[in-house]
Write a protein that holds these residues in place. Structure first.
Motif, PDB file in Angstrom:
ATOM      1  N   GLY A  49      32.888  41.685  33.978  1.00 52.47           N
ATOM      2  CA  GLY A  49      34.318  41.748  33.682  1.00 52.47           C
ATOM      3  C   GLY A  49      35.127  42.087  34.928  1.00 52.47           C
ATOM      4  N   LEU A  50      34.640  43.069  35.677  1.00 54.41           N
ATOM      5  CA  LEU A  50      35.335  43.500  36.899  1.00 54.41           C
ATOM      6  C   LEU A  50      35.425  42.359  37.911  1.00 54.41           C
ATOM      7  CD1 LEU A  50      36.522  45.917  38.444  1.00 54.41           C
ATOM      8  CD2 LEU A  50      34.246  46.303  39.375  1.00 54.41           C
ATOM      9  N   THR A  51      34.275  41.691  38.153  1.00 58.75           N
ATOM     10  CA  THR A  51      34.250  40.612  39.137  1.00 58.75           C
ATOM     11  C   THR A  51      35.229  39.512  38.755  1.00 58.75           C
ATOM     12  OG1 THR A  51      31.882  41.064  39.252  1.00 58.75           O
ATOM     13  CG2 THR A  51      32.691  39.162  40.467  1.00 58.75           C
ATOM     14  N   ILE A  56      43.821  42.754  32.036  1.00 56.17           N
ATOM     15  CA  ILE A  56      43.170  43.587  31.016  1.00 56.17           C
ATOM     16  C   ILE A  56      42.516  42.698  29.956  1.00 56.17           C
ATOM     17  CG2 ILE A  56      43.594  45.258  29.166  1.00 56.17           C
ATOM     18  CD1 ILE A  56      45.789  46.444  30.969  1.00 56.17           C
ATOM     19  N   PHE A  57      43.256  41.666  29.521  1.00 55.49           N
ATOM     20  CA  PHE A  57      42.679  40.747  28.529  1.00 55.49           C
ATOM     21  C   PHE A  57      41.397  40.103  29.052  1.00 55.49           C
ATOM     22  CE2 PHE A  57      46.933  40.114  26.311  1.00 55.49           C
ATOM     23  CZ  PHE A  57      46.497  40.725  25.164  1.00 55.49           C
ATOM     24  N   VAL A  58      41.459  39.565  30.279  1.00 58.10           N
ATOM     25  CA  VAL A  58      40.292  38.884  30.849  1.00 58.10           C
ATOM     26  C   VAL A  58      39.103  39.836  30.927  1.00 58.10           C
ATOM     27  CG1 VAL A  58      39.359  37.844  32.949  1.00 58.10           C
ATOM     28  CG2 VAL A  58      41.594  37.154  32.116  1.00 58.10           C
ATOM     29  N   PHE A  59      39.391  41.056  31.403  1.00 62.32           N
ATOM     30  CA  PHE A  59      38.324  42.043  31.533  1.00 62.32           C
ATOM     31  C   PHE A  59      37.669  42.331  30.182  1.00 62.32           C
ATOM     32  CE2 PHE A  59      36.848  46.490  31.702  1.00 62.32           C
ATOM     33  CZ  PHE A  59      35.977  46.395  32.762  1.00 62.32           C
ATOM     34  N   LEU A  60      38.515  42.580  29.169  1.00 67.42           N
ATOM     35  CA  LEU A  60      37.973  42.938  27.847  1.00 67.42           C
ATOM     36  C   LEU A  60      37.147  41.794  27.258  1.00 67.42           C
ATOM     37  CD1 LEU A  60      40.886  44.894  26.151  1.00 67.42           C
ATOM     38  CD2 LEU A  60      38.743  45.767  27.091  1.00 67.42           C
TER      39      LEU A  60
END
Lengths: 391, 391
Positions: free
Chosen positions: A33-35, B113-117
């Motif tokens: 997710g971070l990357t 935030i959406f992409v990370f989650l």
């Protein structure tokens, strides 16, 4: 409504079990997710869908496709992707140039022939076992890149610009993946392979340490005091035989880490793994004898109990020493004395089976399990010796 | 120069071996080449890299990524890709709309935030065994589509147009793949699974049919007339245990074909496969006894030869009948008589071991292999019976 709730609880429990089984899974998900977020942000302020900006999309794609659980798998896929794009893209540019020479009518025909030939050849090459193990993904990306470039309607200079942008974006994506993968709690396939082999041998040791005393317990004792733990763990060895090959293929991509150097003799682990597997076969047979609940007569028991228990114990000890010398990565000199002991016990059992006359008065059917166990344990002693040589 | 030539010859030989081993590989490569050429030509006359034409590229990509060896694998990947793009794309459009509400400063933060989650959740979900087996690829494509759509700098109506084009191109790609895959000599994973299970049982039958007479040959006979064929084929069963699971996962995606209906009970094959595997364990142990070249004394031989040979022969016959009833897909009624015979032989062996007094004068060590073989064969008779029940 109630069914839905029950379903949710079930999913929750499964999630918890997955987490507890290996907490690294959660860390892996967070790392990915971070990357992905980092790479998205890099490209957020660039217009993503203008003419050549399309290649920026490849960075996001690279992260999603290349970021794997272990460092080795990530390196392997990343290098495959980058170099396949570079070489097949170059080849595609050549094919495009050649096809363009033949004019507006000939071009689609020539291009189609090129695409057909390259796709067939590379697809067939993917069946070669040596290529499948290391370069399978690269072959697929090659077909893709070649097709993209050769069927594009661009001029030669545009193609080179496109290719340059695309390859550099993919390299950037791979680099971000590797930096995150290695810098935040890295998961090394080599380390995994090492641990798994040591653990498997430890399972075998556990079995032998428990087996002797368990087998010669009386039936009543055994039922009163069921200790199935020692006899269950070895089963995971039989189930997991394919995983070692996969880990080996990943480990070969990994740079030196921890106490492993680059070009660590990973192949040796596969050899030990195969021997462990062989030994687990015998253990399975021994365990089936145990669960058949066959009761030995007093005389036979008295005769074989001592050497059998000693063989089992000494095999267990040998394996334990091997585990610790694998874990500490030194020569297994301490194991030799236990191998010697177990061999002596095996000899003793053979001699006592040969000389004893007491068998004459008893039922032969009760003899079979004893004989089977004897010969299996003798086999096992051989097996442990071979494992010791391989370490 | 000479080394290069030798290398080329080696590669040529390997290619020929791969071809001979399974000519379908060449056909598969040709099919993929054909599909790719067709799809490329479809898009050749459209400008591939203008603003929305980018999505046309996805058709080529879909063919390369989705076209797999068996129909089942192709269907699975194709459906995963199409539906994952559709759903995750829709989700991404929603996220994009929400983020856009928060203005120029808030938008990148909310989007990240959406992409990370989403990336974390879906990556973790890929570890669930049930999802991994059927929807692993769909999860990856979902992360990809969601990221693409949500980080794009487009207006809402542009996004919907893009999504619509992309999904329809992917559907088109999947359809071309499926049409070619099914219409030109289709390779069904279900058929493969069926054949493989039948072949494995046939290998076991082959072993038992040869085993009895081979074991009771004298040592001289055996060396003069080495017939290792019957004893090698079963080893492939032990090596190939993972392949059946893969084929099963593919077969579940396949529509009805040949004599198999959709929702054919594929799971039953896995059950039979596991039993065959168990039986191959025993066969391996029997074979190790054979190769240890232990010579039986005349008396023991006379005693056990007949029931052992009969058990081996009858087990072989049972398995043969099972093979033919699997192949013809009917109830294995003919096998029952052979199961009955082999059980009778097992009983006879047990009785003769129990009653015989002749053992008293012979060395117990020579007894062990005979006893082992006896008990293994009794085990095997049980095994074949279980297989028969499962068919």
């Amino acid at each position: 409504m109630k069914g839905l709730f029950a379903k949710l609880v079930e999913i929750g429990n499964e999630t918890k079990a997955l987490w507890k089984d290996d907490p690294r899974r959660v860390i892996h998900a967070l790392k990915l997710g971070l990357t992905l977020t980092i790479v998205s942000l890099l490209y957020y302020y660039r217009p993503l869908y203008d003419n050549f900006g399309v290649s920026a999309m490849w960075a996001v794609m690279t992260v999603v496709v290349v970021f794997e659980f272990s460092v080795g798998a990530t390196v392997g896929k990343g290098l495959n992707r980058a170099f396949a794009t570079l070489f097949a893209g170059g080849l595609g540019a050549g094919a495009h140039h050649l096809a363009a020479l033949s004019g507006r009518v000939g071009q689609p025909i020539i291009t189609s022939i090129f695409v057909f030939l390259i796709a067939c050849t590379l697809t067939f090459m993917r069946f070669f076992p040596s290529i499948k193990a290391k370069y399978d993904y690269g072959m697929m990306i090659s077909i893709l890149s070649f097709s993209f470039v050769s069927i594009s309607g661009l001029r030669d200079d545009e193609i080179f610009l496109l290719l340059q942008k695309r390859v550099s974006t993919i390299f950037l994506g791979v680099c971000v993946c590797l930096i995150i993968s290695i810098s935040i709690s890295p998961f090394w396939a080599g380390q995994d392979l090492h641990n798994r082999i040591a653990l498997n041998i430890e399972y075998l040791a556990l079995f032998f340490e428990g087996y002797g005393s368990e087998y010669f317990k009386t039936l009543q004792d055994r039922e009163a005091n069921k200790d199935e733990n020692f006899s269950q763990s070895y089963k995971s060895i039989l189930k997991s035989s394919g995983i070692e090959d996969t880990l080996y293929n990943f480990a070969r991509w990994e740079p030196g880490h921890g106490c492993f150097q680059f070009r660590h003799p990973w192949k040796q682990y596969l050899k030990i793994g195969a021997l462990t597997y062989q030994c687990a076969f015998r253990v399975d047979a021994l365990h089936r004898n145990l669960s058949s609940n066959f009761q030995l007569s007093q005389e036979i028991r008295a005769e074989i109990q001592e050497p059998c228990m000693e063989m089992s114990m000494e095999s267990g000890k040998t394996l334990r020493k091997l585990v610790s010398s694998i874990r500490e990565m030194n020569q297994p000199t301490q194991a030799e004395i236990h191998i010697h002991n177990s061999k002596a016990a095996a000899k003793k059992l053979k001699a006592s089976l040969k000389s004893s006359r007491m068998w004459e008065n008893c039922d032969l059917l009760t003899l079979i399990p004893a004989a089977t166990i004897g010969s299996l344990l003798i086999d096992v002693v051989d097996c442990t010796e071979k494992i010791a040589e391989a370490v």
